[in-house]
Design a protein around this motif. Structure first.
Motif, mmCIF file in Angstrom:
data_model
loop_
_atom_site.group_PDB
_atom_site.id
_atom_site.type_symbol
_atom_site.label_atom_id
_atom_site.label_comp_id
_atom_site.label_asym_id
_atom_site.label_seq_id
_atom_site.Cartn_x
_atom_site.Cartn_y
_atom_site.Cartn_z
ATOM 1 N N ALA A 86 42.710 46.386 38.347
ATOM 2 C CA ALA A 86 42.980 47.125 37.109
ATOM 3 C C ALA A 86 42.176 46.554 35.941
ATOM 4 C CB ALA A 86 44.463 47.103 36.787
ATOM 5 N N ILE A 87 41.812 45.258 36.037
ATOM 6 C CA ILE A 87 40.998 44.658 34.983
ATOM 7 C C ILE A 87 39.546 45.047 35.194
ATOM 8 C CG2 ILE A 87 40.280 42.495 33.914
ATOM 9 C CD1 ILE A 87 42.854 41.247 35.035
ATOM 10 N N LYS A 88 39.145 45.081 36.459
ATOM 11 C CA LYS A 88 37.754 45.330 36.802
ATOM 12 C C LYS A 88 37.392 46.797 36.583
ATOM 13 C CE LYS A 88 34.681 44.594 40.732
ATOM 14 N NZ LYS A 88 34.703 44.378 42.181
ATOM 15 N N ASN A 89 38.252 47.693 37.026
ATOM 16 C CA ASN A 89 37.868 49.100 37.003
ATOM 17 C C ASN A 89 39.034 50.005 36.571
ATOM 18 O OD1 ASN A 89 36.586 51.508 37.350
ATOM 19 N ND2 ASN A 89 36.627 51.452 39.599
ATOM 20 N N PRO A 90 39.488 49.842 35.332
ATOM 21 C CA PRO A 90 40.660 50.616 34.899
ATOM 22 C C PRO A 90 40.397 52.124 34.873
ATOM 23 C CG PRO A 90 39.677 49.441 33.047
ATOM 24 C CD PRO A 90 38.996 48.952 34.273
ATOM 25 N N THR B 54 43.999 32.360 45.649
ATOM 26 C CA THR B 54 44.513 33.709 45.888
ATOM 27 C C THR B 54 43.609 34.766 45.267
ATOM 28 O OG1 THR B 54 45.861 33.753 43.891
ATOM 29 C CG2 THR B 54 46.904 32.880 45.875
ATOM 30 N N GLY B 55 42.640 34.333 44.470
ATOM 31 C CA GLY B 55 41.737 35.283 43.835
ATOM 32 C C GLY B 55 41.198 34.627 42.585
ATOM 33 N N SER B 56 39.905 34.772 42.347
ATOM 34 C CA SER B 56 39.299 34.088 41.210
ATOM 35 C C SER B 56 39.921 34.534 39.902
ATOM 36 C CB SER B 56 37.796 34.381 41.178
ATOM 37 O OG SER B 56 37.260 33.903 39.956
ATOM 38 N N THR B 57 40.028 33.578 38.946
ATOM 39 C CA THR B 57 40.525 33.930 37.621
ATOM 40 C C THR B 57 39.387 34.260 36.678
ATOM 41 O OG1 THR B 57 40.540 31.618 37.007
ATOM 42 C CG2 THR B 57 42.606 32.525 37.849
ATOM 43 N N GLY B 58 38.179 34.371 37.242
ATOM 44 C CA GLY B 58 37.069 34.836 36.415
ATOM 45 C C GLY B 58 37.246 36.329 36.202
ATOM 46 N N ILE B 59 37.659 36.682 34.968
ATOM 47 C CA ILE B 59 38.043 38.075 34.753
ATOM 48 C C ILE B 59 36.862 38.959 34.389
ATOM 49 C CG2 ILE B 59 40.401 37.515 34.070
ATOM 50 C CD1 ILE B 59 39.360 37.861 31.124
ATOM 51 N N GLY B 60 35.665 38.347 34.417
ATOM 52 C CA GLY B 60 34.487 39.113 34.044
ATOM 53 C C GLY B 60 34.129 38.856 32.601
ATOM 54 N N PHE B 61 33.073 39.450 32.145
ATOM 55 C CA PHE B 61 32.552 39.315 30.775
ATOM 56 C C PHE B 61 32.282 37.854 30.411
ATOM 57 C CE2 PHE B 61 36.643 41.656 30.851
ATOM 58 C CZ PHE B 61 36.183 42.946 31.054
ATOM 59 N N GLY B 62 32.021 36.995 31.383
ATOM 60 C CA GLY B 62 31.729 35.594 31.090
ATOM 61 C C GLY B 62 32.939 34.749 30.753
ATOM 62 N N VAL B 63 34.123 35.263 31.029
ATOM 63 C CA VAL B 63 35.344 34.522 30.690
ATOM 64 C C VAL B 63 36.150 34.223 31.963
ATOM 65 C CG1 VAL B 63 37.504 34.570 29.382
ATOM 66 C CG2 VAL B 63 35.460 35.644 28.427
ATOM 67 N N LEU B 92 35.119 38.629 38.932
ATOM 68 C CA LEU B 92 35.275 40.007 39.385
ATOM 69 C C LEU B 92 33.982 40.788 39.245
ATOM 70 C CD1 LEU B 92 38.752 40.807 37.783
ATOM 71 C CD2 LEU B 92 38.263 40.438 40.199
ATOM 72 N N ASP B 93 33.219 40.481 38.167
ATOM 73 C CA ASP B 93 31.963 41.215 37.975
ATOM 74 C C ASP B 93 30.739 40.421 38.439
ATOM 75 O OD1 ASP B 93 31.868 39.294 36.055
ATOM 76 O OD2 ASP B 93 31.659 40.661 34.354
ATOM 77 N N GLY B 94 30.977 39.248 39.063
ATOM 78 C CA GLY B 94 29.876 38.473 39.626
ATOM 79 C C GLY B 94 29.088 37.666 38.607
ATOM 80 N N GLU B 95 29.391 37.858 37.315
ATOM 81 C CA GLU B 95 28.656 37.151 36.275
ATOM 82 C C GLU B 95 29.126 35.706 36.154
ATOM 83 O OE1 GLU B 95 26.174 38.377 34.138
ATOM 84 O OE2 GLU B 95 26.163 40.020 35.604
ATOM 85 N N PRO B 96 28.227 34.775 35.798
ATOM 86 C CA PRO B 96 28.662 33.390 35.572
ATOM 87 C C PRO B 96 29.509 33.291 34.296
ATOM 88 C CG PRO B 96 26.338 33.637 35.058
ATOM 89 C CD PRO B 96 26.781 34.929 35.658
#
Lengths: 457, 150
Positions: A86-90, B54-63, B92-96
């Motif tokens: 939901a964060i990645k592709n809302p 259980t899953g990376s906490t890298g939420i994307g956008f460099g954070v 999630l978005d593969g970005e560092p």
């Protein structure tokens, strides 16, 4: 506008739950989608959905890595993903939810089946036993009632002319009716004490019928026989090599004797007198009392749509068939048909007050209505009980009262609209049909008046 | 919003010299320890690493927002690091990742005010304007000032 619900949750409940919620809200705003998000995090449940919101939703997004009470969404289209999605592709999730097929109208039948099954499962104690007896008795009443009705086809006195087919049909129907009260009592006792309860129950029921205690006596006999057999089973202790005698000889003998003696000396007379009083009252009913009785039975039928109050009214009417009283049966069936029928009509005349799903479900409700399946109204009532239940109660009460007032009679305990064409099954056929139509219209008008237009946002 | 009592001088790293995920996590946990948020450092570290698995906490956008709920946390705390080199976090978005918030939550903390602040911060991270301001932060007082605006 389609409404979407989303629920978010994660194990820690401080980060992803809320980021997912925020992402969905942001994407919904950007795409002008109506969305409500329930969050289940470390500070508890916020923005919890109401039953009505769930009923009105087009689809539900579950973005969660923990339990979110998904059973609430049964029958609804659900898009289920891990919370990170939901964060990645809302926006993608929202689109997927919007593209979900609305719950198909056919699903109404399924929902009704489930509601019925849930109710049978939740029945306990005396009510469960009574319903076991009533459902075992019903086929006899259907067959007997309709065969007797057929016999009139050959002339109203056909049953008295020996050797004619009319007489034969009447005899067959009579045989079915003779079994009705014993089977009622037998199966009540069976439900309580299993097989050892059967014989004393059947015997007690036969005694109730022969002593004029009618279906009330039959119900009493069933409970006496059942609990007697059950306690004998528990309390009689025999040496192991004689244990085999207990179910085959001791319990049937003792339980039947106790039940029978109680029926003859204690229960039979007062219940018989009560039954005679009730029968006399019902046969000589003035129009005011007839209308009051019809109002009461009708309102009971609609109040819980197949629940205990509905079944109480229904059992009362079916039991009276055994005493040749057919008016309440007609009132009860008519009143049980109008809730789904009225809802169907309301979805036609007040489309803007129902969700698209409900409008579709209305078509299925009409079929359930003409088949006398009151439970067809449950999915609508569940979504908006405070407006739907009063509406259907008023409509059913009106129908019940009119049916009694018109002197309509019904010899079969079920069948909905399909028994109407059977010759002589219904007395005052035209007026009876009118009573059903009027009740349907009243229900629909009440709903159109009470229900609020859907909020467009 | 009052961020004091949650974010301490000792747990702000601008910049943090590290180029590997686990090194970042350990440095930040040391910061939380120094700030007095932890009673059992190892227990909290385990909780954070279990959460990452259980899953990376890298939420994307460099954070990234590594976090853990553990009895090893004595009071809710927040750590912040601006990484000197973008670091891989299996986001999630593969970005560092360039900025990291670490969240420490005690085992029993329902209804706590600190939790509400952390939740508000999580929500705010979805806001791209807020993230841009965050990336531009040069020192601890600028960070505190930015977080006060939540």
């Amino acid at each position: 506008m389609k409404k979407i619900l989303a629920v978010t949750a994660c194990p820690t409940g401080v980060a992803h739950t809320y980021m997912a919620a925020e992402s969905l809200i942001k994407a919904a705003k950007a795409n002008d989608i109506s969305l409500k998000v329930e969050t289940r995090g470390a500070v508890g449940v916020e923005n919890e959905f109401t039953d009505q919101e769930i009923a009105e939703a087009h689809a539900i997004i579950v973005a969660a890595d923990t339990d979110v009470l998904e059973s609430r969404f049964e029958g609804k289209p659900v898009v289920k993903v891990p919370v990170a999605q939901a964060i990645k592709n809302p926006a993608g999730l929202l689109e997927e939810a919007l593209n979900k097929e609305a719950a198909a109208p056919a699903d109404l039948g399924k929902q009704v089946e489930e509601a019925k099954a849930k109710r049978s499962a939740s029945r306990t104690g005396a009510y469960k036993h009574l319903m076991t007896g009533v459902s075992a008795m019903l086929p006899l009443v259907v067959a007997g009632g309709l065969l007797i009705a057929f016999s009139f086809f050959f002339g109203i006195d056909a049953g008295a002319e020996e050797g004619t087919i009319g007489a034969a049909l009447s005899t067959i129907g009579g045989a079915a009716f003779t079994l009705m009260i014993p089977i009622l009592a037998g199966f009540i006792a069976f439900s309580i004490a299993e097989k050892p309860g059967m014989a004393p129950g059947l015997i007690g029921g036969a005694l109730a019928a022969s002593t004029g205690a009618g279906f009330l006596g039959g119900i009493a006999a069933g409970f006496i026989a059942g609990y007697t057999a059950k306690y004998l089973k528990q309390f009689i202790k025999l040496p192991r090599n004689l244990e085999g005698l207990k179910p085959i000889m001791l319990i049937p003998l003792l339980a039947s004797a106790i039940t029978g003696l109680l029926m003859v000396y204690v229960v039979g007379k007062p219940v018989g007198a009560a039954m005679t009083g009730l029968t006399n009252w019902l046969t000589s009913l003035g129009s005011t009392n007839a209308i009051l009785l019809g109002l009461l039975l009708g309102a009971m039928m609609a109040f819980d749509m197949g629940g205990p109050l509905n079944k109480a009214a229904y059992t009362f009417a079916v039991g009276l068939l055994a005493s040749d009283i057919y008016g309440p049966m007609a009132a009860v069936m008519a009143a049980g048909m109008t809730p789904p029928l009225g809802l169907w009509l309301a979805t036609l005349i007040a489309k803007n007050k129902f969700t698209k799903e409900e409008v579709d479900a209305g078509k299925a409700a009409s079929v359930l209505g003409i088949s006398f399946i009151t439970e067809g109204a449950i999915p609508f009532a569940a979504g908006d009980p405070l407006r739907v239940i009063p509406s259907i109660m008023v409509g059913s009460a009106v129908t019940g009262a009119l049916s009694m007032f018109f002197g309509a009679t019904l010899r079969a305990p079920h069948g909905g609209i399909f028994v109407l064409p059977i010759p002589n099954a219904v007395g005052q056929l035209g007026m009876y049909f009118l009573a059903i139509v009027i009740g349907t219209v009243v229900t629909a008008l009440m709903l159109a008046l009470l229900k609020k237009p859907l909020v467009k946002n | 919003m009052n961020i004091q009592g949650l974010l301490h001088e000792q747990s702000i790293f601008i910049p943090l010299q590290a180029n590997e995920k686990n090194a970042v996590i350990e440095a930040m946990i040391d910061g939380l320890q120094a700030a007095g948020c932890l009673s059992d450092k190892q227990a909290y570290l385990d909780a954070v690493l279990t959460r990452e698995q259980t899953g990376s906490t890298g939420i994307g956008f460099g954070v990234a927002i590594p976090h853990g709920k553990s009895s090893g946390v004595s009071q809710a705390g927040l750590a912040f690091a601006k990484l000197s080199e973008p670091t891989d976090w299996q986001s999630l978005d593969g970005e560092p990742v360039k900025a990291v918030f670490m969240i420490a939550v005690p085992e029993e903390a329902a209804g706590n005010d600190h939790l509400k602040i952390l939740i508000a911060l999580s929500r705010k991270l979805i806001d791209s304007e807020f993230r841009e301001q965050l990336m531009a932060v040069q020192n601890a007082s600028q960070l505190t000032a930015l977080l006060e605006t939540i």
